[in-house]
Write a protein that holds these residues in place. Structure first.
Motif, PDB file in Angstrom:
ATOM      1  N   MET A  50     -26.328 -27.071  18.108  1.00 11.32           N
ATOM      2  CA  MET A  50     -25.652 -25.745  17.697  1.00 11.32           C
ATOM      3  C   MET A  50     -24.190 -26.109  16.655  1.00 11.32           C
ATOM      4  SD  MET A  50     -23.840 -26.475  21.853  1.00 11.32           S
ATOM      5  CE  MET A  50     -22.705 -26.052  21.480  1.00 11.32           C
ATOM      6  N   ASP A  51     -23.208 -25.086  16.116  1.00 13.43           N
ATOM      7  CA  ASP A  51     -22.806 -24.932  15.474  1.00 13.43           C
ATOM      8  C   ASP A  51     -21.599 -26.544  15.902  1.00 13.43           C
ATOM      9  OD1 ASP A  51     -24.062 -22.857  13.919  1.00 13.43           O
ATOM     10  OD2 ASP A  51     -22.948 -21.383  14.819  1.00 13.43           O
ATOM     11  N   ALA A  52     -21.306 -26.084  16.792  1.00 15.18           N
ATOM     12  CA  ALA A  52     -20.710 -27.385  17.799  1.00 15.18           C
ATOM     13  C   ALA A  52     -20.782 -28.458  17.263  1.00 15.18           C
ATOM     14  CB  ALA A  52     -19.985 -26.972  18.715  1.00 15.18           C
ATOM     15  N   GLY A  53     -22.124 -28.934  16.501  1.00 12.54           N
ATOM     16  CA  GLY A  53     -22.447 -29.899  16.584  1.00 12.54           C
ATOM     17  C   GLY A  53     -23.007 -30.950  17.476  1.00 12.54           C
ATOM     18  N   ALA A  54     -23.682 -29.986  18.626  1.00  4.28           N
ATOM     19  CA  ALA A  54     -24.120 -30.247  19.463  1.00  4.28           C
ATOM     20  C   ALA A  54     -26.157 -30.545  19.338  1.00  4.28           C
ATOM     21  CB  ALA A  54     -23.746 -29.589  21.077  1.00  4.28           C
ATOM     22  N   THR A  55     -26.950 -30.797  19.661  1.00  2.00           N
ATOM     23  CA  THR A  55     -27.568 -31.243  19.809  1.00  2.00           C
ATOM     24  C   THR A  55     -28.604 -31.353  21.413  1.00  2.00           C
ATOM     25  OG1 THR A  55     -28.219 -34.010  19.843  1.00  2.00           O
ATOM     26  CG2 THR A  55     -27.946 -32.423  17.245  1.00  2.00           C
ATOM     27  N   VAL A  56     -29.986 -30.300  21.733  1.00  7.27           N
ATOM     28  CA  VAL A  56     -29.871 -30.621  22.814  1.00  7.27           C
ATOM     29  C   VAL A  56     -31.535 -31.156  22.498  1.00  7.27           C
ATOM     30  CG1 VAL A  56     -31.113 -29.080  25.113  1.00  7.27           C
ATOM     31  CG2 VAL A  56     -29.157 -28.224  23.384  1.00  7.27           C
ATOM     32  N   THR A  57     -31.899 -31.885  22.706  1.00 11.29           N
ATOM     33  CA  THR A  57     -33.800 -32.397  22.518  1.00 11.29           C
ATOM     34  C   THR A  57     -34.202 -32.847  24.466  1.00 11.29           C
ATOM     35  OG1 THR A  57     -33.222 -34.805  23.300  1.00 11.29           O
ATOM     36  CG2 THR A  57     -33.260 -33.675  20.857  1.00 11.29           C
ATOM     37  N   SER A  58     -36.138 -33.070  24.468  1.00  2.93           N
ATOM     38  CA  SER A  58     -36.382 -32.597  25.311  1.00  2.93           C
ATOM     39  C   SER A  58     -37.724 -33.887  25.697  1.00  2.93           C
ATOM     40  CB  SER A  58     -36.955 -31.245  25.348  1.00  2.93           C
ATOM     41  OG  SER A  58     -38.102 -31.542  24.923  1.00  2.93           O
ATOM     42  N   PRO A  93     -15.780 -23.150  38.357  1.00  2.73           N
ATOM     43  CA  PRO A  93     -15.679 -21.296  37.747  1.00  2.73           C
ATOM     44  C   PRO A  93     -14.898 -20.823  36.691  1.00  2.73           C
ATOM     45  CG  PRO A  93     -16.182 -21.740  39.399  1.00  2.73           C
ATOM     46  CD  PRO A  93     -15.737 -23.509  39.245  1.00  2.73           C
ATOM     47  N   GLN A  94     -13.236 -21.418  36.910  1.00  4.34           N
ATOM     48  CA  GLN A  94     -11.903 -20.927  36.149  1.00  4.34           C
ATOM     49  C   GLN A  94     -12.562 -21.063  34.592  1.00  4.34           C
ATOM     50  OE1 GLN A  94      -7.793 -22.524  37.955  1.00  4.34           O
ATOM     51  NE2 GLN A  94      -8.872 -22.247  39.049  1.00  4.34           N
ATOM     52  N   TRP A  95     -13.151 -21.411  34.545  1.00  2.00           N
ATOM     53  CA  TRP A  95     -13.621 -21.696  32.488  1.00  2.00           C
ATOM     54  C   TRP A  95     -15.406 -21.571  32.297  1.00  2.00           C
ATOM     55  CZ3 TRP A  95     -16.712 -26.153  31.066  1.00  2.00           C
ATOM     56  CH2 TRP A  95     -16.539 -26.675  33.020  1.00  2.00           C
ATOM     57  N   ASN A  96     -15.922 -21.189  33.635  1.00  2.00           N
ATOM     58  CA  ASN A  96     -17.255 -22.021  33.167  1.00  2.00           C
ATOM     59  C   ASN A  96     -17.786 -20.133  34.022  1.00  2.00           C
ATOM     60  OD1 ASN A  96     -20.071 -22.005  32.908  1.00  2.00           O
ATOM     61  ND2 ASN A  96     -20.360 -23.462  34.168  1.00  2.00           N
ATOM     62  N   PRO A  97     -18.012 -19.010  32.656  1.00  2.09           N
ATOM     63  CA  PRO A  97     -18.223 -18.048  33.787  1.00  2.09           C
ATOM     64  C   PRO A  97     -19.491 -18.008  34.165  1.00  2.09           C
ATOM     65  CG  PRO A  97     -18.074 -17.931  31.454  1.00  2.09           C
ATOM     66  CD  PRO A  97     -17.645 -19.047  31.637  1.00  2.09           C
ATOM     67  N   THR A  98     -20.209 -18.695  33.892  1.00  2.00           N
ATOM     68  CA  THR A  98     -21.509 -18.899  34.288  1.00  2.00           C
ATOM     69  C   THR A  98     -21.904 -19.005  35.709  1.00  2.00           C
ATOM     70  OG1 THR A  98     -22.197 -20.986  33.382  1.00  2.00           O
ATOM     71  CG2 THR A  98     -22.519 -19.322  32.147  1.00  2.00           C
ATOM     72  N   LEU A  99     -20.442 -19.969  36.353  1.00  2.00           N
ATOM     73  CA  LEU A  99     -20.547 -19.898  37.733  1.00  2.00           C
ATOM     74  C   LEU A  99     -19.746 -19.045  38.714  1.00  2.00           C
ATOM     75  CD1 LEU A  99     -20.046 -24.184  37.569  1.00  2.00           C
ATOM     76  CD2 LEU A  99     -21.971 -22.728  38.384  1.00  2.00           C
ATOM     77  N   SER A 100     -19.791 -18.788  39.544  1.00  2.00           N
ATOM     78  CA  SER A 100     -19.563 -17.610  40.853  1.00  2.00           C
ATOM     79  C   SER A 100     -18.436 -18.430  41.530  1.00  2.00           C
ATOM     80  CB  SER A 100     -20.097 -16.905  40.972  1.00  2.00           C
ATOM     81  OG  SER A 100     -21.307 -16.943  41.823  1.00  2.00           O
ATOM     82  N   GLN A 101     -18.779 -20.040  42.121  1.00  2.00           N
ATOM     83  CA  GLN A 101     -18.453 -20.566  43.283  1.00  2.00           C
ATOM     84  C   GLN A 101     -18.836 -22.167  42.977  1.00  2.00           C
ATOM     85  OE1 GLN A 101     -18.385 -19.651  46.916  1.00  2.00           O
ATOM     86  NE2 GLN A 101     -19.124 -21.329  47.968  1.00  2.00           N
ATOM     87  N   LEU A 227     -16.731 -24.825  28.111  1.00  2.00           N
ATOM     88  CA  LEU A 227     -16.223 -26.839  28.358  1.00  2.00           C
ATOM     89  C   LEU A 227     -15.023 -26.684  27.022  1.00  2.00           C
ATOM     90  CD1 LEU A 227     -15.157 -28.746  29.862  1.00  2.00           C
ATOM     91  CD2 LEU A 227     -17.181 -30.469  28.877  1.00  2.00           C
ATOM     92  N   HIS A 228     -15.744 -26.894  25.382  1.00  2.00           N
ATOM     93  CA  HIS A 228     -15.149 -27.460  24.634  1.00  2.00           C
ATOM     94  C   HIS A 228     -13.665 -26.037  24.023  1.00  2.00           C
ATOM     95  CE1 HIS A 228     -14.496 -27.633  19.810  1.00  2.00           C
ATOM     96  NE2 HIS A 228     -15.007 -28.565  20.615  1.00  2.00           N
ATOM     97  N   GLN A 229     -14.015 -25.229  24.518  1.00  2.00           N
ATOM     98  CA  GLN A 229     -13.064 -23.697  24.570  1.00  2.00           C
ATOM     99  C   GLN A 229     -12.507 -24.123  25.459  1.00  2.00           C
ATOM    100  OE1 GLN A 229     -15.551 -20.100  25.396  1.00  2.00           O
ATOM    101  NE2 GLN A 229     -16.062 -19.980  23.225  1.00  2.00           N
TER     102      GLN A 229
END
Length: 237
Positions: A50-58, A93-101, A227-229
């Motif tokens: 990610m641009d924000a400096g995060a990495t995702v591994t699996s 959900p107030q700050w994370n639009p991927t959740l509705s409730q 979350l960062h935003q």
């Protein structure tokens, strides 16, 4: 109807019901599983940068299938993140639009919650709308806080129309003060999910593994971005 929540203060240790104890046990078991993965598993394969400096591994792990691990350093202290991700979970959900409730169905003591989450419909409805009933449990080891989650079938919550009940096999967010800079937090997130298929797998709802393997790390990236935003707004003077 959903089971009513009852405040932690209503239960003294000798009044804790067998149901409540089962939730605590489930949370503790998930925490031990996460600790074991974090301490002993070392072969992670890079997924996303990610641009924000995060990495995702699996990594593919017995009993869990593919587990995704996201890591990033966030410019706020552990206590603030812990408040956002556990104490104020219903406000997510107030700050994370991927959740509705997100609703707390039950509080067990001070460290365990049973929650119902409803995902927002995805753009293009690639995977269909999902909901989750989970045990969330908080643990502490030294300076780190562990926020674990795992699916539970203990709450008799009816299925929502248009939603497929998916399951979190294991979610664990680790919040650790950054060495030498306690105003920042090293954030690690293990995630393994079963997104489930609809009753008729020929219809919308069936998800090929290749799609799941794209959706889950992307959901971690999106969550961290939102979350960062949110943090950048709430920490402004």
């Amino acid at each position: 109807a959903a089971t009513c929540s009852h405040p932690a203060g209503d239960l003294s240790p000798n009044q804790t019901s067998s149901v409540d104890l089962s939730y605590i046990t489930q949370g503790e078991r998930a925490l031990q599983q996460a600790l074991s993965i974090l301490q002993h598993h070392t072969s992670w394969k890079a997924e996303v940068m990610m641009d924000a400096g995060a990495t995702v591994t699996s990594a593919a792990l017995p009993g869990l299938g593919k587990v995704f691990r996201a890591e990033v350093v966030l410019p706020v202290p552990v206590t603030q993140l812990h408040q956002e991700l556990f104490e104020r979970v219903e406000q997510m959900p107030q700050w994370n639009p991927t959740l509705s409730q997100v609703k707390v169905l039950r509080r067990v003591g001070t460290d365990t919650l049973v929650t119902h989450e409803v995902a927002a419909p995805s753009p293009g409805n690639l995977v269909g709308q999902r909901d989750f009933v989970s045990v969330r449990h908080r643990g502490r080891r030294d300076t780190a806080i562990y926020l674990v989650g795992t699916a539970t079938r203990g709450e008799p919550l009816p299925l929502r129309e248009g939603c497929i009940r998916a399951e979190s096999r294991l979610s664990c967010i680790v919040l650790q003060p950054l060495a030498g800079d306690p105003a920042r937090t090293h954030f690690t997130w293990l995630l393994s999910m079963d997104l489930k298929a609809s009753a008729t797998t020929c219809c919308r709802g069936w998800i090929p593994p290749s799609v799941t393997d794209r959706v889950l790390p992307q959901s971690q990236v999106d969550f961290i971005k939102h979350l960062h935003q949110h943090l950048s707004v709430t920490t402004c003077p």
